[in-house]
Structures are given as C-alpha cells and as structure tokens.
Design an enzyme around this catalytic site. Sequence first.
Site, PDB file in Angstrom:
ATOM      1  N   TYR A  18       0.826  -1.210   0.000  1.00  0.00           N
ATOM      2  CA  TYR A  18       0.000   0.000   0.000  1.00  0.00           C
ATOM      3  C   TYR A  18       0.859   1.258   0.000  1.00  0.00           C
ATOM      4  O   TYR A  18       0.688   2.140   0.849  1.00  0.00           O
ATOM      5  CB  TYR A  18      -0.968  -0.025   1.196  1.00  0.00           C
ATOM      6  CG  TYR A  18      -2.060  -1.042   0.980  1.00  0.00           C
ATOM      7  CD1 TYR A  18      -3.214  -0.689   0.298  1.00  0.00           C
ATOM      8  CD2 TYR A  18      -1.911  -2.356   1.394  1.00  0.00           C
ATOM      9  CE1 TYR A  18      -4.216  -1.631   0.050  1.00  0.00           C
ATOM     10  CE2 TYR A  18      -2.887  -3.300   1.150  1.00  0.00           C
ATOM     11  CZ  TYR A  18      -4.034  -2.933   0.475  1.00  0.00           C
ATOM     12  OH  TYR A  18      -5.002  -3.867   0.224  1.00  0.00           O
ATOM     13  N   TYR A 146     -12.575  -7.439   5.141  1.00  0.00           N
ATOM     14  CA  TYR A 146     -11.344  -7.466   4.336  1.00  0.00           C
ATOM     15  C   TYR A 146     -10.975  -8.932   4.098  1.00  0.00           C
ATOM     16  O   TYR A 146     -10.905  -9.714   5.043  1.00  0.00           O
ATOM     17  CB  TYR A 146     -10.187  -6.752   5.060  1.00  0.00           C
ATOM     18  CG  TYR A 146      -8.894  -6.887   4.287  1.00  0.00           C
ATOM     19  CD1 TYR A 146      -8.664  -6.102   3.162  1.00  0.00           C
ATOM     20  CD2 TYR A 146      -7.951  -7.840   4.644  1.00  0.00           C
ATOM     21  CE1 TYR A 146      -7.503  -6.263   2.414  1.00  0.00           C
ATOM     22  CE2 TYR A 146      -6.781  -8.001   3.903  1.00  0.00           C
ATOM     23  CZ  TYR A 146      -6.567  -7.203   2.796  1.00  0.00           C
ATOM     24  OH  TYR A 146      -5.428  -7.364   2.054  1.00  0.00           O
ATOM     25  N   ASP A 247     -13.669 -16.748   6.862  1.00  0.00           N
ATOM     26  CA  ASP A 247     -12.285 -16.345   6.624  1.00  0.00           C
ATOM     27  C   ASP A 247     -11.617 -16.173   7.992  1.00  0.00           C
ATOM     28  O   ASP A 247     -11.817 -15.158   8.670  1.00  0.00           O
ATOM     29  CB  ASP A 247     -12.275 -15.038   5.825  1.00  0.00           C
ATOM     30  CG  ASP A 247     -10.863 -14.497   5.602  1.00  0.00           C
ATOM     31  OD1 ASP A 247      -9.930 -14.985   6.255  1.00  0.00           O
ATOM     32  OD2 ASP A 247     -10.713 -13.564   4.791  1.00  0.00           O
ATOM     33  N   LYS A 276      -1.717 -16.836   7.721  1.00  0.00           N
ATOM     34  CA  LYS A 276      -0.989 -16.020   8.694  1.00  0.00           C
ATOM     35  C   LYS A 276      -0.282 -16.847   9.779  1.00  0.00           C
ATOM     36  O   LYS A 276       0.838 -17.283   9.569  1.00  0.00           O
ATOM     37  CB  LYS A 276      -1.945 -14.991   9.308  1.00  0.00           C
ATOM     38  CG  LYS A 276      -2.317 -13.871   8.321  1.00  0.00           C
ATOM     39  CD  LYS A 276      -3.086 -12.793   9.022  1.00  0.00           C
ATOM     40  CE  LYS A 276      -3.524 -11.670   8.111  1.00  0.00           C
ATOM     41  NZ  LYS A 276      -2.485 -10.715   7.770  1.00  0.00           N
TER      42      LYS A 276
HETATM   43  N1  PLP Z   1      -8.347 -12.398   4.927  1.00  0.00           N
HETATM   44  C1  PLP Z   1      -8.135 -11.745   6.088  1.00  0.00           C
HETATM   45  C2  PLP Z   1      -9.187 -11.760   7.143  1.00  0.00           C
HETATM   46  C3  PLP Z   1      -6.921 -11.075   6.289  1.00  0.00           C
HETATM   47  O1  PLP Z   1      -6.727 -10.415   7.444  1.00  0.00           O
HETATM   48  C4  PLP Z   1      -5.946 -11.114   5.263  1.00  0.00           C
HETATM   49  C5  PLP Z   1      -4.665 -10.381   5.426  1.00  0.00           C
HETATM   50  O2  PLP Z   1      -4.555  -9.418   6.153  1.00  0.00           O
HETATM   51  C6  PLP Z   1      -6.200 -11.813   4.087  1.00  0.00           C
HETATM   52  C7  PLP Z   1      -7.423 -12.450   3.958  1.00  0.00           C
HETATM   53  C8  PLP Z   1      -5.196 -11.882   2.979  1.00  0.00           C
HETATM   54  O3  PLP Z   1      -4.130 -12.679   3.344  1.00  0.00           O
HETATM   55  P1  PLP Z   1      -2.697 -12.500   2.620  1.00  0.00           P
HETATM   56  O4  PLP Z   1      -2.202 -11.148   2.993  1.00  0.00           O
HETATM   57  O5  PLP Z   1      -1.865 -13.624   3.185  1.00  0.00           O
HETATM   58  O6  PLP Z   1      -2.939 -12.653   1.155  1.00  0.00           O
END
Ligand code: PLP
Length: 424
Positions: A18, A146, A247, A276
């Site tokens: 970003y 997100y 997610d 993560k």
């Molecule tokens: N989903 C959520 C809830 C996230 O917090 C993130 C990353 O911050 C992602 C998806 C995307 O993961 P990545 O950054 O490993 O592509």
Amino acid sequence: MTPEEMLATDRAHVWHPYAPMPSGTPPYPVVAAEGVRLRLADGRDLVDGMSSWWAAIHGYRHPALDRAVTEQLGRMSHVMFGGLTHEPAVRLARSLVELTPPGLEHVFLCDSGSVSVEVAIKMSLQYQRGRGRPERRRLATWRGGYHGDTFHPMSVCDPEGGMHHLWGDVLPRQVFVAEPPAGFDAPVDPGYEAALVEAVERHAGELAAVIVEPVVQGAGGMRFHHPHYLKVLREITSRHGVLLIFDEIATGFGRTGRWFAAEHAGVTPDVMCVGKALTGGYLTLAAALCTPEVAEGISATGVLAHGPTFMANPLACAAANASIELLRAGRWAEDVRRISAGLRAGLGPLAGAPGVRDVRVLGAIGVVQLGHEVNLPAATAAAVDRGVWLRPFRDLIYTMPPYVTGDEDLARITSGIAAAVAAG
Ligand code: PLP
C-alpha cells in the site's frame, strides 16, 4: 550496503505494501528478529506489537520452529505437488482436520491468504454448478470486511471505507449487507438479525456463498461482533443451499481465545480459510478447508481447477506442523487470557483521552480508535521512540502481540500505543 545506500535503493526500486512509487515515508531497516524483538539497523530493539501482521504468534527464531525448518531443508525444500505427496503436507492436513470445527474434512494448501480466499470462492461457485445451480455465482458479505488483495477477494472487501474502492467498476458485483452491531458482548439486536436474514433470503437464488470474518473484522476496521450472528448466518444459508465461508486468516490459531473464532458460535462453515499464524509466521502458507458435501458437489463438475507451483511447500508445512505442535503442547490459551487482561489494564485509561473515540480488547487484540485519521509517520515514530513497533491505519492504532510477550514487554506496547495516540 550502508543503511543510507539501502534506503536510497529501496526508495528507487522496491514497492512496499500500500505504498506509492517512489515510496514516501522511508521504512525502518530491520536486520534481525528474535523472541518478541525486532532489531533495527541503527541498533535499536523494538517490541513487536504486530506479530508481523497477526502471524508470528510464537515470536521470532523460536528454537522448535528453527529446528523444524532446518531439518526439513536437509531433506527437501520444495517439490511439485502434482502427482507427488509428502509427509509434512499429509501431517498438516490431518492436524487441520482435527483442530478445525467438526465436518471440515478436505484441505487445499496454497501460498497466501488471498489465494486461499480465491480457492474458497472458486469452490463455492463450482459447488453450485455441480448441484445444477450455475446461476448462483454472486457472493454476499458484510460491509467493513477485508479478505485480501487479489481480484475476487477484493470484490468482497468493504466497498467504501475499504482499501479497494478504486476498483468498484471492474470487480464482480457482490451483495453487501450492513456489518453486525459493534461489540463482542453487545446485546443481540433482533432488528439487525431480521435484516440479515431478509437480505440473504432476498438474494438466495443468485448466491453461491456468504463469506465473512467470524467475530473480528480485521483490516476493514478492527471491529468485534457477537458470535450469535454467525449462528444466524449458518441457519439461513443452510436453509437456502447457500454455502457459508469463514475467513479465519486473521482470527485462527488462538488469537480470539479459541483455536478458531467459529468456536465462539459453535458452528461449522462449509468452507474455511486459514493462513498467517498457520506457520507461526515463518513462511508463506494458507489453506482452504471444506466439507465432504462441498467436495462432492465440486467433483460432479470434474476437478477443482487450481494448482499453484508452490502448493504445499514442504518447508512451510514443516513450520506449520511445528507451530501447531507448540500450540497443542503449550499454554497459549493462558497467555492469550493474560495478554487480554494486560491490554485492558494498559489501554483502558486511554478511553477518555483527547481524540480517542473507542478502546476495545478481545483475546490478544487491543484497539484504540481515534476520532480522526492517524498521522501515520508521527504515530509510528512516537511508538518507535518508546521501543515499540506498531503499524496504525485509518483511524486505528492497534496491537496483536506474539502470545509469548511477557508482562513488561506488554506494558511497553501499551505505553507505545499511548505515545502513538498522543502524537497521531
Ligand atoms: N483475509 C483476512 C481476514 C486477512 O486479514 C488477510 C490479510 O490481512 C487476508 C485475507 C489476505 O491474506 P494474505 O495477505 O496472506 O494474502
């Protein structure tokens, strides 16, 4: 390279997350990381309040994780996963099936959280085709969410306040429903519940899936909500043959006080994404898990057409297996409770401070929301001066420290946040 040379080359050639090109505010050069500390090139040590974006739950250079990766390196660092398999991946899949909510049986290992969300979405569209409902190709989600930076995940990120508003005219058009009322402990709102049910019912005929972040909406605004709304979603999606995707990329592996945030609601989604902290933050790995019903629907159309080059990378799987072993054998739940109490004690007094709109804590996550956009360079520098690494965004100064953060370091983090609030 001297630090000056490195920063000049970085500014000229290296894109950061970003960030514009050439980048604006210079990044802090980091040369090592150990325990909960990052060592800057100028010799300063910072307590990491971010766990490298939710990932480094055991801290850095953990002997068990170092050993697991080094041993695996001595056997094989990578092989393709088409037509081959290996024990690190198989052991990891078995652990994920054991640890995630009952009913999730099949594991697709991929290389980042965003890709796991792509796979989850692909699974849901393909499942609906397999069940004879090809017209169901939209997704519904909460505002304020997100889910990643690749195109389909971007389409389910918050369309206005979020990071991807630039792309509104090119992204698939999804269904957005108001996010749940704020507060993990807030009383359940029957009016909101009715509106949620009504929205899913109204669009059910065109929906492949509903995708949400359970209990914590992270990078979309660091909001917490009551788990009850996840039960509502489970019930209404099941009734209409719409899949439910959780997610758990940010919330998974203990961050909210449970192995997975879905446990607060006691529900199993049809598809779940993790990433993560999966490898303890050592290497890039994520997974999309699904139920046998989803796999059968997909099989009716043929194969799941996805296969990244670095799928199931053995080094990453070895790190994930070691991280999971540490969690299974360790006292993470106690640590998360202790950190939660420390964050409440340390951040609570900021509630009345000038410019502060809200202070909230859930599990090992502490958030201070300001009444204005944070001055990012000033807030970051104020925390660094206190020996703390933070990365505020929008109006949020927040922390999700490694679970191994001791009480003194935690107090340093909360005082770093106070300094960032005053400066930012
Ligand atoms: N989903 C959520 C809830 C996230 O917090 C993130 C990353 O911050 C992602 C998806 C995307 O993961 P990545 O950054 O490993 O592509």
